[in-house]
Scaffold this motif. Structure first.
Motif, PDB file in Angstrom:
ATOM      1  N   UNK A  14      58.444  33.377  47.937  1.00  0.00           N
ATOM      2  CA  UNK A  14      57.900  32.788  46.694  1.00  0.00           C
ATOM      3  C   UNK A  14      56.929  31.664  47.012  1.00  0.00           C
ATOM      4  N   UNK A  15      57.198  30.908  48.096  1.00  0.00           N
ATOM      5  CA  UNK A  15      56.231  29.865  48.489  1.00  0.00           C
ATOM      6  C   UNK A  15      54.896  30.518  48.828  1.00  0.00           C
ATOM      7  N   UNK A  16      54.946  31.622  49.581  1.00  0.00           N
ATOM      8  CA  UNK A  16      53.698  32.301  49.965  1.00  0.00           C
ATOM      9  C   UNK A  16      52.942  32.769  48.719  1.00  0.00           C
ATOM     10  N   UNK A  17      53.687  33.385  47.772  1.00  0.00           N
ATOM     11  CA  UNK A  17      53.022  33.892  46.557  1.00  0.00           C
ATOM     12  C   UNK A  17      52.355  32.751  45.783  1.00  0.00           C
ATOM     13  N   UNK A  18      53.048  31.614  45.732  1.00  0.00           N
ATOM     14  CA  UNK A  18      52.482  30.475  45.005  1.00  0.00           C
ATOM     15  C   UNK A  18      51.219  29.965  45.702  1.00  0.00           C
ATOM     16  N   UNK A  24      43.322  31.745  43.797  1.00  0.00           N
ATOM     17  CA  UNK A  24      42.649  32.668  42.861  1.00  0.00           C
ATOM     18  C   UNK A  24      41.358  32.104  42.255  1.00  0.00           C
ATOM     19  N   UNK A  25      41.337  30.844  41.786  1.00  0.00           N
ATOM     20  CA  UNK A  25      40.119  30.359  41.132  1.00  0.00           C
ATOM     21  C   UNK A  25      38.899  30.266  42.049  1.00  0.00           C
ATOM     22  N   UNK A  26      39.097  30.387  43.345  1.00  0.00           N
ATOM     23  CA  UNK A  26      37.982  30.152  44.278  1.00  0.00           C
ATOM     24  C   UNK A  26      37.450  31.434  44.917  1.00  0.00           C
ATOM     25  N   UNK A  27      37.897  32.603  44.426  1.00  0.00           N
ATOM     26  CA  UNK A  27      37.550  33.835  45.132  1.00  0.00           C
ATOM     27  C   UNK A  27      36.423  34.639  44.493  1.00  0.00           C
ATOM     28  N   UNK A  28      35.963  34.215  43.338  1.00  0.00           N
ATOM     29  CA  UNK A  28      34.889  34.954  42.666  1.00  0.00           C
ATOM     30  C   UNK A  28      35.298  36.398  42.457  1.00  0.00           C
ATOM     31  N   UNK A  29      34.315  37.314  42.709  1.00  0.00           N
ATOM     32  CA  UNK A  29      34.562  38.750  42.463  1.00  0.00           C
ATOM     33  C   UNK A  29      35.660  39.322  43.359  1.00  0.00           C
ATOM     34  N   UNK A  30      35.855  38.701  44.530  1.00  0.00           N
ATOM     35  CA  UNK A  30      36.876  39.224  45.449  1.00  0.00           C
ATOM     36  C   UNK A  30      38.283  39.073  44.860  1.00  0.00           C
ATOM     37  N   UNK A  31      38.390  38.217  43.838  1.00  0.00           N
ATOM     38  CA  UNK A  31      39.670  38.031  43.155  1.00  0.00           C
ATOM     39  C   UNK A  31      40.243  39.356  42.640  1.00  0.00           C
ATOM     40  N   UNK A  32      39.360  40.337  42.450  1.00  0.00           N
ATOM     41  CA  UNK A  32      39.798  41.672  42.015  1.00  0.00           C
ATOM     42  C   UNK A  32      40.885  42.229  42.936  1.00  0.00           C
ATOM     43  N   UNK A  33      40.782  41.871  44.242  1.00  0.00           N
ATOM     44  CA  UNK A  33      41.696  42.434  45.249  1.00  0.00           C
ATOM     45  C   UNK A  33      42.910  41.550  45.523  1.00  0.00           C
ATOM     46  N   UNK A  34      43.045  40.446  44.821  1.00  0.00           N
ATOM     47  CA  UNK A  34      44.055  39.445  45.195  1.00  0.00           C
ATOM     48  C   UNK A  34      45.477  40.008  45.263  1.00  0.00           C
ATOM     49  N   UNK A  35      45.787  40.946  44.352  1.00  0.00           N
ATOM     50  CA  UNK A  35      47.143  41.526  44.331  1.00  0.00           C
ATOM     51  C   UNK A  35      47.532  42.128  45.684  1.00  0.00           C
ATOM     52  N   UNK A  36      46.513  42.599  46.434  1.00  0.00           N
ATOM     53  CA  UNK A  36      46.771  43.183  47.763  1.00  0.00           C
ATOM     54  C   UNK A  36      47.632  42.252  48.601  1.00  0.00           C
ATOM     55  N   UNK A  37      47.334  40.942  48.500  1.00  0.00           N
ATOM     56  CA  UNK A  37      48.034  39.977  49.348  1.00  0.00           C
ATOM     57  C   UNK A  37      49.472  39.743  48.893  1.00  0.00           C
ATOM     58  N   UNK A  38      49.777  40.208  47.698  1.00  0.00           N
ATOM     59  CA  UNK A  38      51.139  40.006  47.183  1.00  0.00           C
ATOM     60  C   UNK A  38      52.036  41.200  47.466  1.00  0.00           C
ATOM     61  N   UNK A  39      51.479  42.191  48.177  1.00  0.00           N
ATOM     62  CA  UNK A  39      52.251  43.393  48.493  1.00  0.00           C
ATOM     63  C   UNK A  39      52.142  43.690  49.981  1.00  0.00           C
ATOM     64  N   UNK A  40      53.192  43.401  50.762  1.00  0.00           N
ATOM     65  CA  UNK A  40      53.116  43.739  52.190  1.00  0.00           C
ATOM     66  C   UNK A  40      52.860  45.233  52.350  1.00  0.00           C
ATOM     67  N   UNK A  41      52.030  45.553  53.329  1.00  0.00           N
ATOM     68  CA  UNK A  41      51.656  46.959  53.515  1.00  0.00           C
ATOM     69  C   UNK A  41      52.862  47.811  53.890  1.00  0.00           C
ATOM     70  N   UNK A  42      53.713  47.266  54.775  1.00  0.00           N
ATOM     71  CA  UNK A  42      54.798  48.096  55.326  1.00  0.00           C
ATOM     72  C   UNK A  42      55.957  47.186  55.708  1.00  0.00           C
TER      73      UNK A  42
END
Ligand code: NAD
Length: 422
Positions: A14-18, A24-42
């Protein structure tokens, strides 16, 4: 020590997610992909059964998490500790993604561990657990896929067993599958000291920025293992005074300065515990957080600086040797109090940087001198510190958020370029 195993305390993931949300406010258009970082690949959970020396059978739970591999293979340590959980390993893998990208190393983030107490096992039992674990997670390892390294409770011997086990299963020696190996097996000079050295460099740069003199500065270190002991040695060598130390055995203080090398030798003797070190006095573990100092170096486990301790500590600069030692709520309190936090994803990145050097040396089978390694580490750490400090200044954010801005921009730009499959 505060434990996140207490269900009332925030979990590392939860600390990492926070921390990710704060970017988020500083990523511009790349913010579209932010959810990727909230889901470990494997996330791989494995059973690690071994025979004890007395013939009994015991099962441990092991994990390997690959958080993100957009910029390169997964990279991250292996922890042997009785408190290891999937939640913790997920967070540690996420911080590795950020750290590799913040330093611009060609890696993603991964982490692993086994929930066991290494001190309670014999060397032969530890070897069996390490080999079985390596074999179980071997399906997702490889020099181009995921490269483990030492972390809490593991060392170069653990890496030697991991490399050997993986190699046997592959049918040929694969030195590049782990880093932090013994020098005789393709390890790199300077790797053992690299994380502590990076912590010192980051602290020194912060001091420079604040016109704080290192000579005579008071330093308090929590965790006196690989990272904490080397950082303490380097601060002492630069003229600072190590006034207090804490490890799993307890806390000690000496306002005139603890002889770090003598404390290391004391611990190296059979059964030597930091708390019995004759060159300092024992103090209560909670009183440790009230000791006035210029540098506080948490170099043990996560979640140590909570809201209460953040309101109490008497320091100017916190240099995070450990991963995740400061809760997000504590970050805010420290910022309000004007205490600089040099975040883990920058301050302890010396280890992964020299791991990267080791991996490159293994591929080319050409090994560098220790002086070359330390010089390259120095220039990468100093450049990364300056870049993070600049972004922090530009956006008026903490150095942690600044490091996340740099790292997330790199990771998400790679994600954007690669696109989604299918
Ligand atoms: P280590 O096993 O060598 O040392 C851990 C230290 O923490 C020991 O001194 C131990 O006594 C102390 N500790 C454990 N439980 C404690 C408790 N309850 N109270 C106080 N102290 C306690 O591990 P390390 O490699 O030095 O790692 C320390 C931290 O640095 C971890 O957060 C790790 O993830 C991080 N880190 C390590 C590396 C590396 O290269 N080893 C790299 C980056 C980050």
């Amino acid at each position: 020590m505060l434990s996140y195993l207490d269900p009332a305390r925030p979990q590392p993931w939860s600390s990492f997610l926070e921390q990710v949300d704060r970017v988020a406010p500083y990523l511009g258009k790349l913010g579209y992909w932010l959810e990727t970082l909230k889901h470990p690949k494997r996330c791989l959970i494995v059973d690690v059964p071994i025979h004890r020396d007395d013939g009994s059978l015991v099962h441990f739970e092991g994990y390997r998490v690959q958080h993100n591999v957009s910029r390169g293979p997964g990279k991250g340590g292996v922890r042997f500790h009785p408190d290891v959980t999937l939640n913790e390993v997920m967070a540690l893998s996420g911080w590795m993604t950020i750290k590799s990208a913040a330093l611009n190393l060609p890696y993603g983030g991964a982490k692993g561990g086994i929930r066991l107490d290494p001190a309670a096992l014999s060397r032969a039992e530890l070897e069996r657990a390490t080999r079985r674990y390596t074999s179980e997670i071997g399906i997702i390892l490889g020099p181009g896929r995921d490269i483990p390294a030492p972390d809490v409770g593991t060392d170069e011997q653990t890496m030697a067993w991991m490399m050997d086990t993986y190699s046997i299963n592959q049918g040929g020696t694969v030195t590049g599958v782990v880093t932090g190996k013994p020098i005789s097996l393709g390890g790199s000079l300077g790797r053992r000291e690299a994380t502590g050295r990076g912590v010192f460099i980051a602290g020194r740069e912060a001091a420079l920025q604040q016109n704080l003199e290192l000579v005579g500065a008071r330093v308090v270190v929590q965790g006196f293992g690989n990272v904490g002991s080397v950082a303490a040695q380097l601060f002492a060598a630069a003229g600072a005074r190590i006034v207090a130390l804490q490890d799993a055995s307890g806390s000690i203080i000496n306002p005139a300065g603890i002889d770090v090398n003598a404390a290391i030798s004391h611990i190296a003797t059979a059964g030597g515990r930091l708390i019995d070190f004759p060159g300092a006095e024992q103090i209560d573990n909670e009183a440790f957080w009230d000791i006035p100092c210029e540098f506080l170096v948490p170099a043990a486990l996560e979640g140590q600086l909570d809201a209460t301790r953040a309101a109490r500590v008497q320091t100017r600069i916190i240099v995070e040797g450990a991963n995740g030692p400061t809760l997000p709520v504590a970050d805010d309190i420290l910022a309000e109090r004007g205490i600089t936090v040099v975040p883990d994803v920058l301050a302890n990145a010396g280890g992964v940087t020299v791991s990267y050097f080791e991996w490159v040396q293994d591929f080319s089978s050409f090994f560098w001198t220790e002086a070359e390694i330390n010089a390259r580490l120095e220039s990468i750490m100093v450049a990364a510190y300056k870049a993070v400090a600049e972004v922090a200044e530009e956006h008026k954010v903490s150095m942690r958020t600044a490091a996340f801005i740099i790292a997330c921009t790199r990771v998400l730009a790679a994600r954007d370029r690669r696109g989604l499959y299918p």
